[in-house]
Design a protein around this motif. Structure first.
Motif, mmCIF file in Angstrom:
data_model
loop_
_atom_site.group_PDB
_atom_site.id
_atom_site.type_symbol
_atom_site.label_atom_id
_atom_site.label_comp_id
_atom_site.label_asym_id
_atom_site.label_seq_id
_atom_site.Cartn_x
_atom_site.Cartn_y
_atom_site.Cartn_z
ATOM 1 N N GLU A 15 12.165 16.879 9.136
ATOM 2 C CA GLU A 15 11.085 16.980 10.123
ATOM 3 C C GLU A 15 10.889 15.656 10.860
ATOM 4 O O GLU A 15 10.687 15.641 12.087
ATOM 5 C CB GLU A 15 9.790 17.408 9.426
ATOM 6 C CG GLU A 15 9.810 18.853 8.957
ATOM 7 C CD GLU A 15 8.604 19.219 8.122
ATOM 8 O OE1 GLU A 15 8.291 20.419 8.044
ATOM 9 O OE2 GLU A 15 7.977 18.311 7.524
ATOM 10 N N THR A 16 10.968 14.551 10.121
ATOM 11 C CA THR A 16 10.844 13.240 10.762
ATOM 12 C C THR A 16 11.996 13.006 11.720
ATOM 13 O O THR A 16 11.800 12.535 12.852
ATOM 14 C CB THR A 16 10.799 12.129 9.700
ATOM 15 O OG1 THR A 16 9.640 12.317 8.882
ATOM 16 C CG2 THR A 16 10.737 10.758 10.358
ATOM 17 N N ARG A 17 13.206 13.338 11.311
ATOM 18 C CA ARG A 17 14.360 13.155 12.190
ATOM 19 C C ARG A 17 14.226 14.034 13.443
ATOM 20 O O ARG A 17 14.578 13.609 14.549
ATOM 21 C CB ARG A 17 15.655 13.499 11.457
ATOM 22 C CG ARG A 17 16.015 12.545 10.348
ATOM 23 C CD ARG A 17 17.361 12.870 9.751
ATOM 24 N NE ARG A 17 18.339 11.871 10.162
ATOM 25 C CZ ARG A 17 19.487 11.663 9.523
ATOM 26 N NH1 ARG A 17 19.800 12.400 8.479
ATOM 27 N NH2 ARG A 17 20.322 10.739 9.944
ATOM 28 N N ALA A 25 0.834 -1.196 0.000
ATOM 29 C CA ALA A 25 0.000 0.000 0.000
ATOM 30 C C ALA A 25 0.864 1.238 0.000
ATOM 31 O O ALA A 25 1.908 1.286 0.627
ATOM 32 C CB ALA A 25 -0.904 0.005 1.225
ATOM 33 N N LYS A 26 0.442 2.252 -0.718
ATOM 34 C CA LYS A 26 1.126 3.537 -0.672
ATOM 35 C C LYS A 26 0.104 4.635 -0.939
ATOM 36 O O LYS A 26 -1.007 4.373 -1.390
ATOM 37 C CB LYS A 26 2.269 3.608 -1.683
ATOM 38 C CG LYS A 26 1.868 3.922 -3.111
ATOM 39 C CD LYS A 26 3.106 4.024 -3.972
ATOM 40 C CE LYS A 26 2.747 4.561 -5.374
ATOM 41 N NZ LYS A 26 2.406 5.962 -5.364
ATOM 42 N N PHE A 27 0.499 5.858 -0.636
ATOM 43 C CA PHE A 27 -0.370 6.998 -0.875
ATOM 44 C C PHE A 27 0.142 7.791 -2.057
ATOM 45 O O PHE A 27 1.337 7.964 -2.225
ATOM 46 C CB PHE A 27 -0.391 7.914 0.357
ATOM 47 C CG PHE A 27 -1.056 7.301 1.548
ATOM 48 C CD1 PHE A 27 -2.409 7.461 1.759
ATOM 49 C CD2 PHE A 27 -0.317 6.557 2.449
ATOM 50 C CE1 PHE A 27 -3.016 6.896 2.863
ATOM 51 C CE2 PHE A 27 -0.919 5.988 3.555
ATOM 52 C CZ PHE A 27 -2.275 6.157 3.763
ATOM 53 N N ASP A 28 -0.784 8.292 -2.867
ATOM 54 C CA ASP A 28 -0.361 9.210 -3.918
ATOM 55 C C ASP A 28 -0.405 10.628 -3.360
ATOM 56 O O ASP A 28 -0.578 10.844 -2.168
ATOM 57 C CB ASP A 28 -1.249 9.062 -5.165
ATOM 58 C CG ASP A 28 -2.695 9.484 -4.917
ATOM 59 O OD1 ASP A 28 -2.973 10.053 -3.833
ATOM 60 O OD2 ASP A 28 -3.530 9.267 -5.801
ATOM 61 N N GLY A 29 -0.223 11.629 -4.217
ATOM 62 C CA GLY A 29 -0.185 13.015 -3.765
ATOM 63 C C GLY A 29 -1.479 13.486 -3.126
ATOM 64 O O GLY A 29 -1.501 14.482 -2.405
ATOM 65 N N ASN A 30 -2.576 12.798 -3.379
ATOM 66 C CA ASN A 30 -3.866 13.175 -2.802
ATOM 67 C C ASN A 30 -4.231 12.291 -1.612
ATOM 68 O O ASN A 30 -5.390 12.229 -1.205
ATOM 69 C CB ASN A 30 -4.964 13.060 -3.877
ATOM 70 C CG ASN A 30 -4.718 14.020 -5.027
ATOM 71 O OD1 ASN A 30 -4.407 15.181 -4.807
ATOM 72 N ND2 ASN A 30 -4.858 13.519 -6.256
ATOM 73 N N ASN A 31 -3.225 11.578 -1.079
ATOM 74 C CA ASN A 31 -3.438 10.685 0.066
ATOM 75 C C ASN A 31 -4.423 9.564 -0.242
ATOM 76 O O ASN A 31 -5.126 9.076 0.624
ATOM 77 C CB ASN A 31 -3.905 11.456 1.295
ATOM 78 C CG ASN A 31 -2.816 12.331 1.854
ATOM 79 O OD1 ASN A 31 -1.654 11.972 1.817
ATOM 80 N ND2 ASN A 31 -3.195 13.476 2.371
ATOM 81 N N LEU A 91 6.529 8.481 7.202
ATOM 82 C CA LEU A 91 7.672 9.072 6.521
ATOM 83 C C LEU A 91 7.266 9.386 5.094
ATOM 84 O O LEU A 91 6.786 8.507 4.366
ATOM 85 C CB LEU A 91 8.866 8.108 6.541
ATOM 86 C CG LEU A 91 10.213 8.671 6.108
ATOM 87 C CD1 LEU A 91 10.670 9.782 7.051
ATOM 88 C CD2 LEU A 91 11.269 7.556 6.072
ATOM 89 N N ASN A 92 7.428 10.628 4.712
ATOM 90 C CA ASN A 92 7.016 11.068 3.380
ATOM 91 C C ASN A 92 7.713 10.229 2.311
ATOM 92 O O ASN A 92 8.940 10.132 2.281
ATOM 93 C CB ASN A 92 7.368 12.556 3.210
ATOM 94 C CG ASN A 92 6.669 13.170 2.013
ATOM 95 O OD1 ASN A 92 6.655 12.599 0.923
ATOM 96 N ND2 ASN A 92 6.093 14.349 2.204
#
Length: 366
Positions: free
Chosen positions: A177-179, A6-12, A77-78
């Motif tokens: 930002e994640t770090r 599963a992954k998200f595209d730019g529109n979540n 994580l983006n």
């Protein structure tokens, strides 16, 4: 391997990436590649799903970035990190910005295909070669490898120093930002869980560093210079996993590398192995300073030196007492083990010292 990722595209919007989809993309874009096997899951990294795909004449390495840390799905994580990695590898291609620092001795893997809509990157397969920690256990000496690595990272920082175009192109803020959220802001909390002492000065320093690193920095940094990213074959280095690449602070390469040299030395089974890690770092650092030459003092002013030891401490804490303990060298030690308490206490002391003095905290130095 799961049948679907599963992954998200730019529109979540959740999309699915299947094995068959991967095979079809490779067939369409790399028609000369003749597949003779199925996707083989590889271990060693934490952030992404990585496979080897065997072919008649060559093999491929395939990487897919989910919108979380693959080894720890609870940490988002983006997944545009793979876009930064693909662009970084492109810089080393013939006639590109960093092609002159890429050589047979030291280079990243060759990029063969990038599909941004699928968060999928295909690269050359370097082969089943050891990472630097496995290699070092049987190495007679480490000076040459340390110098090769120091020269490459020094060239990377020097050539990209104050480059406004790269500063704009590689503003990889989501990774920073994640770090900041996972590593720098809670660093003092990781320490207090082990030694039950809240160090307000240390907490202020790590939080200040995390905030500083959100801003564009001085040069392009690889961003994840730890043993799993450094492969060695016949005396040559291949640097893999560039998803943390960003226009940032040189301490996040040099400080990251020395933190892992220190941790490996701290957990080494013999004084001989401890000293190999120390010498690896010292040869890296000498060559780095020589290579950066006239810009070294600008890359590493006093603030950079001060923050570098803070980063070392934060990296030790996240590996010895934080969420990245699993899968690394401290994983076998329970929180109550003296080795963990020693690592935590030393990390806080290192944050207050000079770079050269961090080795004073290891026993048996010669």
């Amino acid at each position: 391997m799961a049948e679907y990722l599963a992954k998200f595209d730019g529109n979540n919007t959740i999309m699915q990436l299947s094995k068959e989809k991967i095979y079809a993309l490779i067939s369409d874009h790399l028609p000369q590649f003749e597949r003779v096997g199925s996707l083989e899951s590889l271990r060693g990294g934490n952030l992404n799903y990585v496979w080897r795909l065997r072919g008649k004449n060559k093999n491929l390495i395939i990487k897919h970035a989910p919108p979380y840390i693959a080894s720890n799905p609870d940490i988002p994580l983006n997944n545009n990190r793979i876009d930064f990695e693909a662009r970084a590898l492109e810089l080393f291609e013939s006639a590109e910005t960093l092609s002159e620092i890429s050589s047979a001795q030291v280079r990243p893997p060759e990029r063969l295909l990038y599909e941004p809509n699928q968060s999928l990157l295909v690269m050359e397969d370097i082969g089943s070669v050891p990472a630097i920690d496995s290699w070092l256990s049987s190495a007679a000496e480490t000076t040459q490898i340390g110098s090769l690595l120091g020269h490459f990272i020094g060239q990377l920082h020097k050539k990209t120093f104050n480059d406004s175009g790269l500063r704009k192109q590689f503003n990889n803020k989501p990774i920073q930002e994640t770090r900041n959220q996972v590593q720098y802001q809670p660093a003092a909390d990781y320490a207090s869980e082990i030694i039950s002492i809240q160090n307000t000065n240390f907490e202020a320093r790590t939080k200040a560093l995390g905030e500083k690193l959100l801003d564009p920095g001085k040069c392009l940094v690889m961003g994840d210079l730890w043993p799993a990213s450094i492969l060695i074959k016949n005396g040559n280095l291949r640097l893999i996993d560039w998803e943390f690449v960003h226009y940032g602070r040189p301490l996040q390469d040099a400080g990251h590398f020395v933190a892992h040299c220190w941790m490996q030395a701290h957990t080494a089974s013999s004084s001989s192995e401890t000293n190999k890690w120390k010498q690896l770092w010292l040869s890296f650092w000498r060559k780095y300073q020589h290579t950066t030459g006239e810009v070294f003092e600008e890359l590493f002013n006093q603030e950079e030196h001060d923050f570098m030891t803070t980063h070392i401490a934060a990296e030790v804490l996240v590996r010895a007492a934080g969420p990245f303990k699993d899968g690394y060298i401290y994983k076998a030690f329970p929180p109550s083990h003296p080795k963990i308490e020693e690592a935590v206490n030393n990390a806080i002391q290192i944050s207050e010292r000079t770079i050269a003095s961090i080795w004073d905290f290891l026993p048996g130095q010669v």
